[in-house]
Write a protein that holds these residues in place. Structure first.
Motif, PDB file in Angstrom:
ATOM      1  N   ARG A 172     -56.318   9.023  41.754  1.00 27.92           N
ATOM      2  CA  ARG A 172     -56.591   8.654  40.367  1.00 27.92           C
ATOM      3  C   ARG A 172     -55.930   7.317  40.038  1.00 27.92           C
ATOM      4  N   GLY A 202     -54.720   4.838  31.241  1.00 29.07           N
ATOM      5  CA  GLY A 202     -55.948   5.295  30.571  1.00 29.07           C
ATOM      6  C   GLY A 202     -56.255   4.578  29.268  1.00 29.07           C
ATOM      7  N   ASN A 235     -57.309  12.667  28.634  1.00 29.21           N
ATOM      8  CA  ASN A 235     -56.031  12.730  27.889  1.00 29.21           C
ATOM      9  C   ASN A 235     -55.932  14.008  27.077  1.00 29.21           C
ATOM     10  N   ASN A 274     -61.750   8.863  29.912  1.00 30.02           N
ATOM     11  CA  ASN A 274     -60.295   8.706  29.788  1.00 30.02           C
ATOM     12  C   ASN A 274     -59.769   9.419  28.560  1.00 30.02           C
TER      13      ASN A 274
HETATM   14 MG   LIG Z   1     -54.793   8.998  30.138  1.00 24.72          MG
END
Ligand SMILES: [Mg+2]
Ligand SMILES: Nc1ncnc2c1ncn2[C@@H]1O[C@H](COP(=O)(O)OP(=O)(O)OP(=O)(O)O)[C@@H](O)[C@H]1O
Length: 449
Positions: free
Chosen positions: A276, A414, A350, A346
């Motif tokens: 990632r 992100g 989150n 993203n």
């Molecule tokens: Mg993030």
């Protein structure tokens, strides 16, 4: 190449040349006019003097040789006045130059005549027993004017040369600091972006040098940012790799099946995290301002929401989160589909990572005040107001102690990616409190169509 020196010199020389020609032209015509008047008077004076002399000599009956007629002439060497005397019938008695066949004119006064193809001005004066004539070539008058006019030219040329020389000297003197600046820049290392010293540069050049200094300052900032990013990225990459090494050692040492499976799962997670991070780093590179932007095409934000929610549903289920989509109408925007998928992914990632199990995540698209809007609502801890700016920084991770195991997966890139992609679309990202309940609302508002 354009040269200020040559251009200026050419222009000034042309102006001075035109000036010199017109000054000498003016002098020529002015002189001619002045001389015409003076010389006409002179001719009259010579002719009448000669006539009076003939009268007197006739009265005294003295026989004088023809050549002595010249005695009556005033001294006028340059003006080349020829004199003639005639009897009452017009017969030539005396000519100061026998080659000149001056015709007989019986009226008194000034006349212009052509003799042997040459133009002459003649004054004829009458006396009791004949005529006296004083004549002058028109050409000789012109020659006098020409001479005065050409006498002006050498000083004018000298002046032109002097002005040209001064001009070059002044220009070189003025531009000399530029040579010093050029030497300074040429002698620098590739890394030195310190501003060029403007204090001794001519005022005409200062704005350009200041603009270059501004550009170098921006370049310096961006190079510093790049270096910092590279250092941070290397640092970030080191920890998952160290973790991988440890996890490998644990796997090696694990003897029984359960410990082996746990170590294997840990290793898998470590690999995921490293992957990632690399993907996020690549994405950051792609959203650099200098990066090529794909063409913006019309698309429906709803389709982006559907695709992202569908892809995340398995993960949501695994983490016991209720992930749903709210889609009311079509929400058209101009955008780059793959980038918008990354943006929303993203935000959803989150929400999934930061919302404790049992929470609810709502993703949607709608028109609000005429603007297309993407939103992600969660029931997690939210982001403290003090951190809401910094979470957009690269590699910044929130410091709340409630970070669960999955929140620790992040690398802090992100939201930086989200902001960059939103920026490319002219959209604004806002982090908001939920109304009436805990959690975070992230809203991305696109420009009105
Ligand atoms: Mg993030
Ligand atoms: N929905 C959310 N709820 C609570 N905190 C959040 C949420 N989204 C982001 N944050 C906070 O903002 C920080 C920065 O988020 P960002 O997405 O930039 O990085 P990350 O998620 O930690 O890492 P990455 O996204 O690169 O894997 C997070 O570490 C977290 O503290």
């Amino acid at each position: 190449m354009l040269s200020i020196e040559r251009t200026l010199l050419r222009l000034v020389m042309a102006a001075l040349l035109i000036g010199a020609v017109s000054v000498s032209g003016t002098v020529y015509f002015a002189t001619l006019e002045e001389f015409n008047e003076a010389l006409d008077a002179e001719l009259k004076h010579v002719a009448t003097s000669l006539a009076r002399y003939r009268d007197l000599s006739d009265a005294s009956s003295a026989q004088r040789p023809a050549g002595t007629g010249r005695v009556a002439e005033p001294e006028l060497e340059d003006s080349e006045i020829e004199t003639f005397t005639r009897d009452a019938a017009g017969k030539l008695l005396y000519a100061s130059d026998e080659k000149v066949r001056m015709p007989f004119i019986d009226s008194e006064g000034l006349t212009r005549v052509s003799v042997g193809g040459e133009s002459w001005i003649v004054y004829t004066a009458r006396h009791r027993v004949g005529y006296a004539q004083a004549a002058q070539r028109v050409d000789s008058r012109r020659a006098i004017a020409r001479e005065s006019a050409t006498r002006i030219l050498p000083p004018m040329l000298l002046l032109a040369m002097g002005i040209g020389g001064l001009l070059i000297y002044g220009l070189r003197l003025g531009l000399r600091p530029l040579d010093a600046a050029a030497r300074d820049v040429a002698g620098r290392s590739a890394r030195s972006l310190a501003p060029i010293d403007c204090t001794r540069l001519p005022a005409e050049i200062t704005p350009m040098v200041q603009a270059i200094n501004g550009l170098m300052a921006r370049l310096d900032d961006s190079m510093t940012a790049q270096r910092r990013f590279l250092a941070d990225a290397a640092h970030e990459l080191r920890s998952p790799i160290t973790a991988l090494r440890l996890q490998l050692q644990l796997l090696d040492r694990s003897s029984d099946g359960a410990a082996n499976a746990a170590a294997r799962a840990d290793l898998q997670q470590g690999v995921d995290r490293a992957q990632r991070l690399v993907e996020q780093l690549l994405q950051v590179a792609r959203t650099e301002p200098e990066a090529q932007i794909a063409p913006m095409l019309p698309l429906d934000l709803g389709s982006i929401v559907r695709e992202v929610v569908e892809a995340a549903s398995a993960k949501a289920e695994a983490w016991q989160l209720d992930l749903g989509a709210t889609l009311a109408e079509e929400v058209p925007v101009l955008g780059d589909r793959s980038q918008l998928l990354i943006l929303l992914n993203n935000l959803v990632e989150n929400a999934l990572r930061h919302t404790p199990s049992g929470g609810v995540i709502d993703v949607g698209a709608e028109m609000r005040d005429g603007r297309p809007v993407l939103f992600v609502l969660d029931t997690g801890p939210g982001i403290p107001k003090a951190e809401r700016e910094r979470v957009f920084d690269r590699f910044y991770r929130g410091g709340q102690p409630a970070r669960s195991g999955r929140a620790a997966l992040g690398s802090g890139l992100g939201l930086a990616i989200v902001k960059a992609i939103a920026g490319q679309h002219g959209a604004v990202v806002e982090l908001l409190d939920r109304v009436g309940e805990p959690g975070l609302e992230v809203r991305v508002s696109f420009p009105r169509r």
